[in-house]
Scaffold this active site. Sequence first.
Site, PDB file in Angstrom:
ATOM      1  N   SER A  31      46.013  13.976 -15.932  1.00  0.00           N
ATOM      2  CA  SER A  31      47.253  14.398 -16.572  1.00  0.00           C
ATOM      3  C   SER A  31      48.382  13.463 -16.175  1.00  0.00           C
ATOM      4  O   SER A  31      48.432  12.985 -15.031  1.00  0.00           O
ATOM      5  CB  SER A  31      47.608  15.832 -16.162  1.00  0.00           C
ATOM      6  OG  SER A  31      48.809  16.242 -16.780  1.00  0.00           O
ATOM      7  N   ASP A  36      47.376  14.237 -21.535  1.00  0.00           N
ATOM      8  CA  ASP A  36      46.369  14.970 -20.776  1.00  0.00           C
ATOM      9  C   ASP A  36      45.011  14.429 -21.188  1.00  0.00           C
ATOM     10  O   ASP A  36      44.789  14.103 -22.354  1.00  0.00           O
ATOM     11  CB  ASP A  36      46.440  16.474 -21.067  1.00  0.00           C
ATOM     12  CG  ASP A  36      47.743  17.099 -20.595  1.00  0.00           C
ATOM     13  OD1 ASP A  36      47.910  17.241 -19.378  1.00  0.00           O
ATOM     14  OD2 ASP A  36      48.591  17.428 -21.449  1.00  0.00           O
ATOM     15  N   ASP A 143      50.945  -2.288 -17.455  1.00  0.00           N
ATOM     16  CA  ASP A 143      50.700  -1.297 -16.402  1.00  0.00           C
ATOM     17  C   ASP A 143      49.319  -1.496 -15.784  1.00  0.00           C
ATOM     18  O   ASP A 143      48.560  -0.543 -15.608  1.00  0.00           O
ATOM     19  CB  ASP A 143      50.841   0.120 -16.960  1.00  0.00           C
ATOM     20  CG  ASP A 143      50.945   1.174 -15.855  1.00  0.00           C
ATOM     21  OD1 ASP A 143      51.286   0.796 -14.712  1.00  0.00           O
ATOM     22  OD2 ASP A 143      50.681   2.357 -16.124  1.00  0.00           O
TER      23      ASP A 143
END
Length: 468
Positions: A31, A36, A143
Amino acid sequence: MEKQQAPSKSWSIYSRSEITSKYEISGRVGSGAYSDVYKARRRSDSVMVALKEVHDYQSAFREIEALETLKNSPNIVVLHEYFWSEDEGAVLVLEYLPTDLAAVVKSAANKDGIISVGEVKRWIDQILRGVDSCHRNSIVHRDLKPSNLLISSDGVLKIADFGQARILIAPQFTGNSHTYNQFDEQLSSDPAPEVDPTVDSSQFIQEHAEQLHREKYILEPVDNMRTNDFTNDIDEESVTHDGAASCVATCTTSDLEDPFQQSCYSYESEVVGIDGNGSLTSCVGTRWFRAPELLYGSTSYGLEIDLWSLGCIFAELFSLEPIFPGNSDIDQLGRIFSILGNLTEEVWPGCVQLPDYKIISFGKVEKPIGLEACLGNRSSDEVLVVKKLLCFDPVSRATAVELLNGKYLNEEPFPVPLSELRIPCKDDEDSSVEWNDYNKDFGSDSDFDEFGSSHLTTTENGFSIRFS
């Protein structure tokens, strides 16, 4: 045994019949602030998949676009299909991969305290191949970190979590072949178009392709002019990754409550950070792996920010601990300078033009620790690989393809076969063991007390903060 969570009314995925008719959901496994992730079994053939429910409109389309562009890349997580619903967000059906590189590092640190050179080389080889695929398609991930590098049970590593990824436009080469200046169209301020729930997702995307085009970066490689589009449906039957040999997975499943995703550097901040000229934002990526230009507020960066992240990841593979575990952006810069020395015009010509360079300054680091000391138990070739990536000047960072063709991976000891990789089972790990503060609460980036004394002065630019 896998821990399962009972369905909750707030988890809309359980009430979506178009999904539950095709997939048996076994429980939530991850999550974040805007998504999620659930483990599920495909009813048609019992293949395990990951269902990623994305609650942010633009993040969902960015991830779909990137994964469709990269769908033939063996070191990128596979997107099988996706669903779109007006009020419930997008659901991406992805490979289910049971573990990640963070678990590999943690397992090695807890057991014998080392990953063999051959294993490290195989992990690095796969990471570089995945990043090379991204960069060849002009996709900057933004990222990269160990928990976003997922691993199958047979040792195949795949890059996942493209929610912050962007496709760049109009490359302008300066210095070397991987430096780009970005020009982005301003994101549309119009609200997301209304969706007819009776219309399938591919038709919806086709009808709104023009608006989606305004919300993405398109890069035209010099040697192969192209435009990426994701208006075509995924041919589910063309996916060749199914089967018994595939333990397929996705998307930061290692952190159920990821503090990074809940911080001000979540996707929400990214949207807010885009200025009136459509510039990129500096509020992307996880702090420990964030390039100096981002920490200094740059919005004119390129693929090189991923290369800095690779340097941090490789250093962690070598030392089994994060190299720059900052508690705030200021602390992050301080840790970088303590090892590499100060950021100056001498090491990066033009760095004074970074937005926050004249606002935040540090005392001179007289004796930087150096990468050799941080990686004291590693060979000179391994240290050199990290040095080629952790360069202040983005132009100087080695590209993925340069490292793939370089000395380190092509001399003995060679990368081991996949079958010789030691792959931990995350379900069997001691969940009570804290690892490298990955799950700690980082607090506010404005908390300077932990870093040390500071001095605030007014300048022609407004103010300056100096840290000693």
